[in-house]
Scaffold this motif. Structure first.
Motif, PDB file in Angstrom:
ATOM      1  N   LEU A  29      15.110  41.140  14.842  1.00 15.12           N
ATOM      2  CA  LEU A  29      15.196  39.757  15.310  1.00 15.12           C
ATOM      3  C   LEU A  29      16.481  39.525  16.101  1.00 15.12           C
ATOM      4  N   LEU A  30      17.594  40.111  15.662  1.00 18.77           N
ATOM      5  CA  LEU A  30      18.847  40.003  16.419  1.00 18.77           C
ATOM      6  C   LEU A  30      18.689  40.605  17.806  1.00 18.77           C
ATOM      7  N   SER A  31      18.036  41.752  17.888  1.00 10.81           N
ATOM      8  CA  SER A  31      17.823  42.411  19.179  1.00 10.81           C
ATOM      9  C   SER A  31      16.966  41.554  20.098  1.00 10.81           C
ATOM     10  N   SER A  32      15.910  40.965  19.556  1.00  7.74           N
ATOM     11  CA  SER A  32      15.032  40.113  20.362  1.00  7.74           C
ATOM     12  C   SER A  32      15.745  38.838  20.797  1.00  7.74           C
ATOM     13  N   LEU A  33      16.609  38.313  19.934  1.00  7.29           N
ATOM     14  CA  LEU A  33      17.390  37.127  20.297  1.00  7.29           C
ATOM     15  C   LEU A  33      18.340  37.445  21.446  1.00  7.29           C
ATOM     16  N   ALA A  34      19.031  38.566  21.355  1.00 13.60           N
ATOM     17  CA  ALA A  34      19.938  38.971  22.436  1.00 13.60           C
ATOM     18  C   ALA A  34      19.177  39.133  23.741  1.00 13.60           C
ATOM     19  N   LYS A  35      18.015  39.747  23.669  1.00 13.79           N
ATOM     20  CA  LYS A  35      17.216  39.950  24.876  1.00 13.79           C
ATOM     21  C   LYS A  35      16.770  38.620  25.471  1.00 13.79           C
ATOM     22  N   ALA A  36      16.354  37.675  24.626  1.00 19.93           N
ATOM     23  CA  ALA A  36      15.915  36.366  25.119  1.00 19.93           C
ATOM     24  C   ALA A  36      17.054  35.640  25.828  1.00 19.93           C
ATOM     25  N   ILE A  37      18.262  35.732  25.268  1.00 17.65           N
ATOM     26  CA  ILE A  37      19.427  35.092  25.880  1.00 17.65           C
ATOM     27  C   ILE A  37      19.742  35.725  27.230  1.00 17.65           C
ATOM     28  N   LEU A  38      19.717  37.048  27.283  1.00 15.89           N
ATOM     29  CA  LEU A  38      20.059  37.745  28.531  1.00 15.89           C
ATOM     30  C   LEU A  38      18.986  37.549  29.592  1.00 15.89           C
ATOM     31  N   LEU A  39      17.722  37.498  29.192  1.00 13.95           N
ATOM     32  CA  LEU A  39      16.665  37.202  30.161  1.00 13.95           C
ATOM     33  C   LEU A  39      16.859  35.817  30.768  1.00 13.95           C
ATOM     34  N   GLN A  40      17.295  34.872  29.947  1.00 15.66           N
ATOM     35  CA  GLN A  40      17.573  33.528  30.458  1.00 15.66           C
ATOM     36  C   GLN A  40      18.719  33.565  31.460  1.00 15.66           C
ATOM     37  N   ALA A  41      19.724  34.387  31.177  1.00 22.04           N
ATOM     38  CA  ALA A  41      20.849  34.530  32.106  1.00 22.04           C
ATOM     39  C   ALA A  41      20.402  35.168  33.416  1.00 22.04           C
ATOM     40  N   GLU A  42      19.522  36.153  33.326  1.00 21.20           N
ATOM     41  CA  GLU A  42      19.058  36.853  34.520  1.00 21.20           C
ATOM     42  C   GLU A  42      18.267  35.944  35.453  1.00 21.20           C
TER      43      GLU A  42
ATOM     44  N   PHE B   8      25.545  40.160  14.850  1.00 23.09           N
ATOM     45  CA  PHE B   8      24.955  39.786  16.134  1.00 23.09           C
ATOM     46  C   PHE B   8      25.844  40.187  17.301  1.00 23.09           C
ATOM     47  N   ALA B   9      27.167  40.146  17.120  1.00 22.94           N
ATOM     48  CA  ALA B   9      28.069  40.516  18.215  1.00 22.94           C
ATOM     49  C   ALA B   9      27.835  41.961  18.651  1.00 22.94           C
ATOM     50  N   ASP B  10      27.660  42.848  17.687  1.00 22.02           N
ATOM     51  CA  ASP B  10      27.422  44.253  18.026  1.00 22.02           C
ATOM     52  C   ASP B  10      26.089  44.433  18.746  1.00 22.02           C
ATOM     53  N   VAL B  11      25.067  43.760  18.256  1.00 21.33           N
ATOM     54  CA  VAL B  11      23.741  43.870  18.860  1.00 21.33           C
ATOM     55  C   VAL B  11      23.743  43.270  20.263  1.00 21.33           C
ATOM     56  N   PHE B  12      24.357  42.113  20.411  1.00 17.07           N
ATOM     57  CA  PHE B  12      24.415  41.454  21.716  1.00 17.07           C
ATOM     58  C   PHE B  12      25.168  42.314  22.723  1.00 17.07           C
ATOM     59  N   TRP B  13      26.281  42.885  22.300  1.00 21.80           N
ATOM     60  CA  TRP B  13      27.079  43.723  23.202  1.00 21.80           C
ATOM     61  C   TRP B  13      26.283  44.952  23.652  1.00 21.80           C
ATOM     62  N   ALA B  14      25.589  45.575  22.705  1.00 26.44           N
ATOM     63  CA  ALA B  14      24.785  46.753  23.050  1.00 26.44           C
ATOM     64  C   ALA B  14      23.678  46.390  24.040  1.00 26.44           C
ATOM     65  N   LYS B  15      23.040  45.249  23.821  1.00 24.21           N
ATOM     66  CA  LYS B  15      21.957  44.831  24.712  1.00 24.21           C
ATOM     67  C   LYS B  15      22.503  44.459  26.091  1.00 24.21           C
ATOM     68  N   LEU B  16      23.660  43.832  26.134  1.00 20.33           N
ATOM     69  CA  LEU B  16      24.283  43.472  27.412  1.00 20.33           C
ATOM     70  C   LEU B  16      24.599  44.728  28.223  1.00 20.33           C
ATOM     71  N   CYS B  17      25.181  45.733  27.583  1.00 22.54           N
ATOM     72  CA  CYS B  17      25.502  46.977  28.296  1.00 22.54           C
ATOM     73  C   CYS B  17      24.238  47.731  28.691  1.00 22.54           C
ATOM     74  N   GLN B  18      23.200  47.614  27.883  1.00 22.86           N
ATOM     75  CA  GLN B  18      21.934  48.249  28.232  1.00 22.86           C
ATOM     76  C   GLN B  18      21.365  47.664  29.512  1.00 22.86           C
ATOM     77  N   ARG B  19      21.518  46.364  29.707  1.00 25.75           N
ATOM     78  CA  ARG B  19      20.890  45.682  30.840  1.00 25.75           C
ATOM     79  C   ARG B  19      21.826  45.533  32.041  1.00 25.75           C
ATOM     80  N   ALA B  20      23.127  45.688  31.831  1.00 20.11           N
ATOM     81  CA  ALA B  20      24.088  45.515  32.933  1.00 20.11           C
ATOM     82  C   ALA B  20      24.897  46.773  33.213  1.00 20.11           C
ATOM     83  N   GLY B  21      24.586  47.869  32.546  1.00 22.29           N
ATOM     84  CA  GLY B  21      25.298  49.110  32.800  1.00 22.29           C
ATOM     85  C   GLY B  21      26.756  49.033  32.384  1.00 22.29           C
ATOM     86  N   GLY B  22      27.634  49.599  33.201  1.00 17.04           N
ATOM     87  CA  GLY B  22      29.049  49.648  32.853  1.00 17.04           C
ATOM     88  C   GLY B  22      29.843  48.405  33.194  1.00 17.04           C
TER      89      GLY B  22
END
Length: 287
Positions: free
Chosen positions: A60-73, A100-114
């Motif tokens: 659920l944390l991973s899906s929440l991070a993804k939903a937030i980042l998709l909204q940003a995109e 959540f901070a760890d999960v969000f950070w990992a998802k952000l780097c996954q979608r935005a690279g370095g």
């Protein structure tokens, strides 16, 4: 995630939560009551009275991070003002939800690279093996090797605006000591100083736009927090867009592409605006 997907009951709860996250995040407006309400609704989904099993909680944390980042995109890329309420909700959740901070950070780097770090993605993986073309695209944050550079940069710029907005967003309660440094205000300074030291990053046509976004979001606050140190950092940045960075005359931030040149002009104007505002503030204080 495999554990959740292979269990019918867990998968059902996870799927329902994903839908709710997308719905709630999509309802965000820049209204304090709406921000608080949506934050509480999301926390209730993830932390019910009967706690979720750990695999479901993490999913659920991973899906929440993804939903937030998709909204940003999508939304933040189209309307930068939408980053403010989205960042406030995200900051609230980062400070409330364990891990959540760890999960969000990992998802952000996954979608935005370095770029969130920032760093140049190397040619080899952690084991020293050369990346395949597909693997390197994924490491850079591309959705696929067929995604255009224009679509990729638009997505990354939206996520980076959200990220900088999170860094400068105040929260009502004290920051939990377990929240990782990557989502705290000092990282704003660390990010800029690290980026300005890396010539390979500065050569990228994306570099001046990311620096512009950082200044547009937090430039005024940074002046208040870091004072004269901030002025010196701006001076280094200004030299990089007007003369050349790292003492190399003519080697300007963003390179020579049309996109890099246009973004460099925006960055130069934003630096000049911040400095002019600072000069006006000093004049007023002396009157």
């Amino acid at each position: 995630m495999k554990v959740v997907k292979s269990n019918k009951a867990l998968k059902s709860t996870w799927t329902a939560g994903r839908r709710e996250f997308t719905l709630r995040i999509g309802q965000l407006t820049n209204d304090p009551q709406a921000i608080l309400r949506i934050t509480q609704q999301i926390v209730k989904i993830i932390c019910p009275l009967q706690p979720h099993p750990e695999p479901l909680y993490t999913a659920l944390l991973s899906s929440l991070a993804k939903a937030i980042l998709l909204q940003a995109e999508t939304e933040v890329s189209a309307a930068k003002r939408s980053a403010v309420p989205l960042a406030q909700v995200t900051a609230n959740l980062l400070n409330t939800l364990h891990d959540f901070a760890d999960v969000f950070w990992a998802k952000l780097c996954q979608r935005a690279g370095g770029w969130p770090i920032p760093m140049v993605v190397p040619a080899q993986d952690a084991a020293g093996r050369p990346f395949s073309d597909d693997a390197r695209c994924r490491a850079l944050g591309y959705r696929s090797k067929d995604e255009s550079l224009a679509d990729y940069t638009t997505r990354v710029f939206g996520m980076m605006r959200l990220y900088f907005q999170i860094l400068v967003t105040p929260i009502d309660q004290p920051v939990d000591g377990t929240v990782m440094m990557a989502v705290r205000l000092p990282t704003y300074w660390i990010f800029l100083s690290r980026m300005l030291k890396d010539p390979h990053l500065l050569d990228s046509s994306m570099a001046p736009q990311i620096l512009y976004i950082a200044l547009d979001v937090g430039g005024s606050l940074a002046r208040e927090v870091w004072g004269q140190q901030w002025v010196r950092l701006l001076a280094v940045m200004y030299e990089g867009v007007s003369v050349g960075f790292h003492g190399q005359q003519g080697r300007l931030i963003g390179g020579e592409s049309a996109e890099g040149v246009a973004a460099r002009v925006r960055l130069q104007l934003e630096i000049e605006r911040i400095v002019e505002d600072l000069a006006e503030a000093i004049d007023v204080s002396h009157d």
